[in-house]
Scaffold this motif. Structure first.
Motif, PDB file in Angstrom:
ATOM      1  N   LEU A  32      12.337 -56.361  69.938  1.00 20.33           N
ATOM      2  CA  LEU A  32      12.472 -54.948  69.612  1.00 20.33           C
ATOM      3  C   LEU A  32      11.807 -54.620  68.280  1.00 20.33           C
ATOM      4  CD1 LEU A  32      16.185 -54.348  70.675  1.00 20.33           C
ATOM      5  CD2 LEU A  32      14.151 -53.460  71.809  1.00 20.33           C
ATOM      6  N   ALA A  84       9.531 -51.610  69.292  1.00 19.36           N
ATOM      7  CA  ALA A  84      10.363 -50.394  69.346  1.00 19.36           C
ATOM      8  C   ALA A  84       9.732 -49.264  68.547  1.00 19.36           C
ATOM      9  CB  ALA A  84      11.773 -50.689  68.850  1.00 19.36           C
ATOM     10  N   HIS A 143      14.503 -46.349  70.181  1.00 23.49           N
ATOM     11  CA  HIS A 143      14.999 -47.708  69.877  1.00 23.49           C
ATOM     12  C   HIS A 143      16.285 -47.992  70.650  1.00 23.49           C
ATOM     13  CE1 HIS A 143      13.042 -47.231  65.615  1.00 23.49           C
ATOM     14  NE2 HIS A 143      12.158 -47.201  66.595  1.00 23.49           N
ATOM     15  N   MET A 198      15.665 -48.554  74.321  1.00 23.35           N
ATOM     16  CA  MET A 198      15.118 -49.883  74.582  1.00 23.35           C
ATOM     17  C   MET A 198      16.183 -50.962  74.423  1.00 23.35           C
ATOM     18  SD  MET A 198      11.426 -49.465  72.675  1.00 23.35           S
ATOM     19  CE  MET A 198      10.837 -51.105  73.154  1.00 23.35           C
ATOM     20  N   GLU A 229      18.330 -51.007  77.522  1.00 21.31           N
ATOM     21  CA  GLU A 229      17.654 -51.688  78.620  1.00 21.31           C
ATOM     22  C   GLU A 229      17.801 -53.199  78.512  1.00 21.31           C
ATOM     23  OE1 GLU A 229      15.369 -52.051  82.084  1.00 21.31           O
ATOM     24  OE2 GLU A 229      16.239 -50.251  81.164  1.00 21.31           O
ATOM     25  N   GLU A 230      17.745 -53.718  77.277  1.00 26.55           N
ATOM     26  CA  GLU A 230      17.840 -55.164  77.069  1.00 26.55           C
ATOM     27  C   GLU A 230      19.259 -55.691  77.242  1.00 26.55           C
ATOM     28  OE1 GLU A 230      15.647 -57.518  76.509  1.00 26.55           O
ATOM     29  OE2 GLU A 230      13.851 -56.263  76.435  1.00 26.55           O
TER      30      GLU A 230
END
Length: 396
Positions: free
Chosen positions: A30, A34, A41, A44, A47-48
């Motif tokens: 990230l 990101a 941020h 994302m 999502e992780e």
């Protein structure tokens, strides 16, 4: 680990501990990728850790967002730190925060070195000539989104307007933020006790605020200790978007200390937009301009250190914070005051940047692309810089 009880009465699965290496990899990934500001941020990160790796549930991730909004500091950075803490304990907290921040800080440091060496050349000037209007548009877009969320009533609009006026009168921005929080909390209490009590709507008037300071004091010599403590203070009290950082930096480093010019401040923010990771790495750039490599290191540590401490302190209370009748009004007041500060600084800096039809057009087009088409801000910054260079090459 038992299930955690939410303020809503619902439970979410316990957060299972995992290997430190996994936390480090996610944070570093990230840190390098990101782009796009705090909202991007956090998307994302979700999502992780929620969708792909299932470290925690969707509900608990939302609870973490609410918790980070109640503490000062950069929200997206604190979300990464918090997820690292939940997944791998204290080592995860340190690794996640450090590896998310470091790539951007190193990139910004490189830009700062190049800026000090070549920043005053005509080529660099034309590059920034195209970038700065885009930065104003990016701040304007963030201001629009935050204002829609923060101004939820006529009363909150009144508090925000009062905060805006007080800023232009020279009142300290920290007093404005905390004053807004206290006023909204007292108003909510008064509303519960007496539906007809309107006297408390007169915002901030009776608070012990600092004396007016309309004139900027003379510049003072650079002190590494003062530099560190100033950024430590900012990291410990700054609520809202990372763009609210502009208000604090301008008041401290441009007006009070005289260590920066408005142009240098805008250049620092522009560099922050070129890089992934937290906008707060603008501190790295400012620290380098003021005091070289030691200044960059101390500024970066100072502004991010409170985030690590706040996350560690608040983690046990996350299940109780959501929906609290005490914390919600405080957050409302802080948010609306932060938006007012952001609006004031946007106006001041915009007057210096929008200097001709081209810069006005760049700012307007960038704002439309951001609001209507959700274009990634990093691409707009690059495009603005390219336009500035092209204009220079064509003899504009």
């Amino acid at each position: 680990m038992p299930d955690r009880e939410m303020a809503t009465g619902r439970t979410v699965p316990a957060v299972e501990r995992g290997p430190l290496g996994e936390v480090a990899w996610v944070a570093l990934k990230l840190g390098f990728t990101a782009f796009g500001g705090p909202a991007a941020h956090i998307a994302m990160l979700r999502e992780e850790v929620v969708v792909r790796r299932r470290w925690l549930s969707e509900q608990y991730f939302l609870d973490l967002i609410g918790a980070t909004n109640l503490i000062p500091g950069p929200n997206s950075t604190e979300m990464v730190i918090h997820c690292g803490y939940l997944r791998a304990g204290w080592r995860g907290l340190i690794a996640a925060g450090t590896l998310f921040i470091t790539p951007a800080a190193l990139m910004v440091l490189g830009f700062a070195w190049a800026y000090v060496r070549w920043g005053s050349t005509p080529e660099a000037g034309w590059l920034l000539y195209g970038v700065k209007p885009v930065i104003i548009a990016i701040v304007g877009q963030a201001l629009w989104v935050l204002a829609r969320a923060a101004v939820q009533s006529v009363f909150l609009a009144t508090v925000g307007l009062a905060a805006l006026v007080l800023y232009f009168l020279g009142i300290n921005e920290i007093a404005i933020l905390f004053g807004g929080a206290i006023v909204v909390l007292l108003a909510r209490i008064a509303r519960r006790w007496s539906a007809g009590s309107a006297a408390i709507v007169l915002p901030l008037g009776g608070l012990p605020l600092p004396a007016l300071s309309l004139a900027a004091p003379a510049a003072v010599p650079v002190s590494l200790l003062q530099l560190f403590l100033t950024f430590l203070k900012i990291g410990a009290v700054l609520y809202g978007s990372g763009y609210v950082l502009l208000a604090f930096l301008r008041r401290d480093f441009v007006e009070r200390l005289g260590w920066l010019t408005d142009q240098q401040l805008l250049d620092a923010v522009a560099v922050g937009q070129f890089t992934p990771g937290p906008v707060f790495t603008t501190a790295t750039f400012v620290g380098y301009l003021v005091a070289g490599l030691p200044g960059a290191v101390l500024a970066t540590i100072g502004i991010f250190l409170p985030s690590f401490l706040f996350v560690a302190a608040i983690e046990p209370f996350v299940p109780r914070l959501r929906g609290s009748p005490w914390t919600a009004p405080l957050l409302d007041g802080v948010n609306v005051a932060a938006v007012a500060l952001m609006a004031a600084v946007s106006w001041q800096l915009g007057r210096e940047v929008i200097v001709d039809p081209l810069t006005a057009g760049l700012a307007l087009i960038a704002l439309v692309l951001l609001l209507r088409f959700k274009v990634n801000s990093a691409w707009l910054v690059l495009a603005g810089g390219a336009i500035g260079v092209v204009v220079r090459l064509l003899g504009g």
